[in-house]
Write a protein that holds these residues in place. Structure first.
Motif, mmCIF file in Angstrom:
data_model
loop_
_atom_site.group_PDB
_atom_site.id
_atom_site.type_symbol
_atom_site.label_atom_id
_atom_site.label_comp_id
_atom_site.label_asym_id
_atom_site.label_seq_id
_atom_site.Cartn_x
_atom_site.Cartn_y
_atom_site.Cartn_z
ATOM 1 N N ALA A 114 -11.272 4.826 14.340
ATOM 2 C CA ALA A 114 -12.322 3.870 14.713
ATOM 3 C C ALA A 114 -12.518 3.831 16.223
ATOM 4 O O ALA A 114 -13.660 3.799 16.717
ATOM 5 N N ALA A 115 -11.429 3.859 16.971
ATOM 6 C CA ALA A 115 -11.530 3.827 18.437
ATOM 7 C C ALA A 115 -12.230 5.079 18.957
ATOM 8 O O ALA A 115 -13.104 4.996 19.831
ATOM 9 N N TYR A 116 -11.875 6.236 18.420
ATOM 10 C CA TYR A 116 -12.510 7.475 18.867
ATOM 11 C C TYR A 116 -13.986 7.526 18.481
ATOM 12 O O TYR A 116 -14.821 8.025 19.241
ATOM 13 N N GLN A 117 -14.344 7.012 17.312
ATOM 14 C CA GLN A 117 -15.746 7.018 16.895
ATOM 15 C C GLN A 117 -16.605 6.148 17.815
ATOM 16 O O GLN A 117 -17.707 6.543 18.197
ATOM 17 N N LEU A 118 -16.116 4.969 18.165
ATOM 18 C CA LEU A 118 -16.896 4.117 19.065
ATOM 19 C C LEU A 118 -16.963 4.698 20.476
ATOM 20 O O LEU A 118 -17.963 4.526 21.167
ATOM 21 N N THR A 119 -15.929 5.388 20.894
ATOM 22 C CA THR A 119 -15.940 6.004 22.221
ATOM 23 C C THR A 119 -17.006 7.099 22.300
ATOM 24 O O THR A 119 -17.567 7.346 23.357
ATOM 25 N N ALA A 120 -17.313 7.715 21.176
ATOM 26 C CA ALA A 120 -18.292 8.794 21.148
ATOM 27 C C ALA A 120 -19.733 8.308 20.990
ATOM 28 O O ALA A 120 -20.649 9.125 20.932
#
Length: 165
Positions: A114-120
């Motif tokens: 989830a953190a990586y998806q929002l960062t992208a």
């Protein structure tokens, strides 16, 4: 109250027309009495109406542009806030790595994803993405001190974006 650009433009035009016609009536009455007051009010009111009709398209375009910018900034701010929240949740799942308060590996992977998806997210400015990547890298490597520093840098970048710097 309807706040579409067309309605805002109409209300603005009506307000200015009435104000200018009223000022024309007052000036005409002071200079020459009731006949000149009516004449000045009609001529200035008509001129104001004509000017508002001719500038309406530009006024509506300006209002729509401002609304679009505000919506884009609000969306980017919301995404940035959610990203900080997800990265913080991921950080909380990594530290401590063991013990009674540790998080199981499946939840840790879900929070990381989830953190990586929002960062992208495309709406985020580049400098915020860089700060988030640095924070995620420090969390992935389980470096506590670097993680705290990177999170502070990330929160500062998000705060500066909100302030419009």
């Amino acid at each position: 109250m309807d706040t579409t650009p067309e309605q805002m433009s109409s209300r603005t035009a009506a307000g200015w027309t009435i104000a200018i016609a009223g000022l024309g009536a007052i000036a005409g009455f002071v200079w020459g009495g009731p006949f000149l007051a009516v004449t000045c009010a009609l001529s200035l009111g008509g001129g104001a109406t004509l000017a508002m009709v001719l500038s309406r398209r530009q006024m509506i375009a300006t209002i729509r542009e401002g609304q679009g910018k505000a919506a884009a900034l609000g969306y980017a701010d919301g995404i940035a806030d959610m990203m900080v929240l997800e990265i913080s949740a991921y950080k909380a799942s990594v530290f401590p790595l063991s013990g009674a308060s540790a998080v199981d590996p499946a939840e840790r992977r879900a929070r990381r994803k989830a953190a990586y998806q929002l960062t992208a997210a495309e709406a985020l400015p580049h400098h915020i993405r860089e700060a988030a990547a640095a924070a995620l890298e420090a969390i992935d490597d389980a470096r506590d001190r670097e993680t705290r520093t990177a999170m502070e840098v990330l929160m500062k970048a998000v705060h500066e974006q909100r302030r419009g710097m």
